[in-house]
Write a protein that holds these residues in place. Structure first.
Motif, PDB file in Angstrom:
ATOM      1  N   LEU A   1      -9.495  -3.182  -2.701  1.00  0.00           N
ATOM      2  CA  LEU A   1      -8.122  -3.544  -2.351  1.00  0.00           C
ATOM      3  C   LEU A   1      -7.279  -3.872  -3.578  1.00  0.00           C
ATOM      4  CD1 LEU A   1      -8.836  -5.823   0.734  1.00  0.00           C
ATOM      5  CD2 LEU A   1      -7.934  -3.498   0.761  1.00  0.00           C
TER       6      LEU A   1
ATOM      7  N   LYS B   1       2.531   1.755  -3.432  1.00  0.00           N
ATOM      8  CA  LYS B   1       1.597   2.304  -4.420  1.00  0.00           C
ATOM      9  C   LYS B   1       1.340   3.794  -4.187  1.00  0.00           C
ATOM     10  CE  LYS B   1      -0.099  -0.777  -7.405  1.00  0.00           C
ATOM     11  NZ  LYS B   1      -0.073  -0.574  -8.880  1.00  0.00           N
ATOM     12  N   ASN B   2       1.297   4.191  -2.917  1.00  0.00           N
ATOM     13  CA  ASN B   2       1.077   5.602  -2.613  1.00  0.00           C
ATOM     14  C   ASN B   2       2.263   6.461  -3.038  1.00  0.00           C
ATOM     15  OD1 ASN B   2      -1.532   5.614  -1.516  1.00  0.00           O
ATOM     16  ND2 ASN B   2      -0.795   4.880   0.457  1.00  0.00           N
TER      17      ASN B   2
ATOM     18  N   ILE C   1       0.832  -1.204   0.000  1.00  0.00           N
ATOM     19  CA  ILE C   1       0.000   0.000   0.000  1.00  0.00           C
ATOM     20  C   ILE C   1       0.867   1.254   0.000  1.00  0.00           C
ATOM     21  CG2 ILE C   1      -1.659   1.340   1.350  1.00  0.00           C
ATOM     22  CD1 ILE C   1      -2.866  -1.336   2.272  1.00  0.00           C
TER      23      ILE C   1
ATOM     24  N   TYR D   1      -4.232  -1.853  -4.993  1.00  0.00           N
ATOM     25  CA  TYR D   1      -2.930  -1.840  -4.342  1.00  0.00           C
ATOM     26  C   TYR D   1      -2.070  -3.050  -4.703  1.00  0.00           C
ATOM     27  CZ  TYR D   1      -5.005   1.732  -1.333  1.00  0.00           C
ATOM     28  OH  TYR D   1      -5.614   2.877  -0.858  1.00  0.00           O
TER      29      TYR D   1
END
Length: 231
Positions: free
Chosen positions: A114, A87-88, A84, A117
């Motif tokens: 979800l 990906k951010n 996560i 991600y």
């Protein structure tokens, strides 16, 4: 391709060595100091002693320039959080998530919110269990899960938006060195296809192909139907 790997255990180490053997650049993040030092002597890429669930560590590993990120520790929670965060920090990075608990794998494959991600989810334990159970139930077969004779077995998802959805196998114009060996509809029903077999509107298929044509095969099965023409 530049790949960042979280975890220098047996899985992470083998993946790093295979990627380097294929000419890719690899950076590995490992929390254990001794393991990180040991790995730095065995791979050509950068080894960072740190925690990949910390954004600063991911930035130190140049996650923003990475093409792919693989979270391969034996800890599901840490792997999930790291993907996560990756990906951010880099929305374009391809993420591979290792899940040890097969129940968790099912959840992350089914919950739409979800999926953004995690591009690829794998459970080595589930693969091993399936391999062993099939070998026990049907002895006498030689099985190769990851063949190294210049060919691969690849899984592609079919959605209603896929260009191939509803098309007959013979109309796909697949490269000569590729073959669809199994088709599953959304309920999991298996079809061993012929040229006349039509692909489902939703499901997935298994393709056996030589490495040299995989990119062409990927382009066919990941192509989307054209959208409506602008008015």
């Amino acid at each position: 391709m530049f790949v960042v790997i979280m975890g220098a255990g047996r899985v992470g180490y083998l993946v790093a060595k295979l990627l380097e053997g294929d000419g890719h650049d690899v950076t590995v993040i490992e929390t254990d100091k001794e393991r990180a030092q040991e790995l730095s002597l065995n791979i050509n890429g950068l080894v960072i002693e740190g925690d990949a669930t910390d954004p600063k560590t991911l930035e130190e590993a140049n996650i923003k320039q990475a093409h792919a990120f693989a979270a391969l520790t034996g800890k599901d929670d840490a792997n999930i959080l790291a993907c996560i965060l990756a990906k951010n920090l880099n929305p374009n990075v391809y993420t591979a998530l290792r899940i040890s608990n097969p129940k968790n794998k099912m959840i992350f494959e089914r919950v739409e919110d979800l999926k953004k991600y995690f591009n690829f989810i794998i459970s080595p334990e589930e693969i091993a269990a399936e391999y062993i159970s099939r070998s026990l139930a049907n002895p006498g077969f030689n099985r190769v899960l990851f063949p190294k004779e210049g060919a691969e077995i690849v899984r592609f998802e079919i959605t209603p938006e896929s260009w191939v959805a509803g098309k007959a196998v013979r109309d796909l114009n697949l490269p000569r060195d590729s073959l669809i060996i199994a088709i599953y509809d959304r309920k999991g029903n298996l079809t061993i296809p012929s040229g006349d077999t039509k692909l489902p509107e939703e499901g997935y298929l298994i393709v056996f192909a030589k490495a040299g044509v995989l990119e062409d095969v990927k382009e066919i099965f990941e192509r989307k139907k054209p959208g409506p023409s602008p008015s």
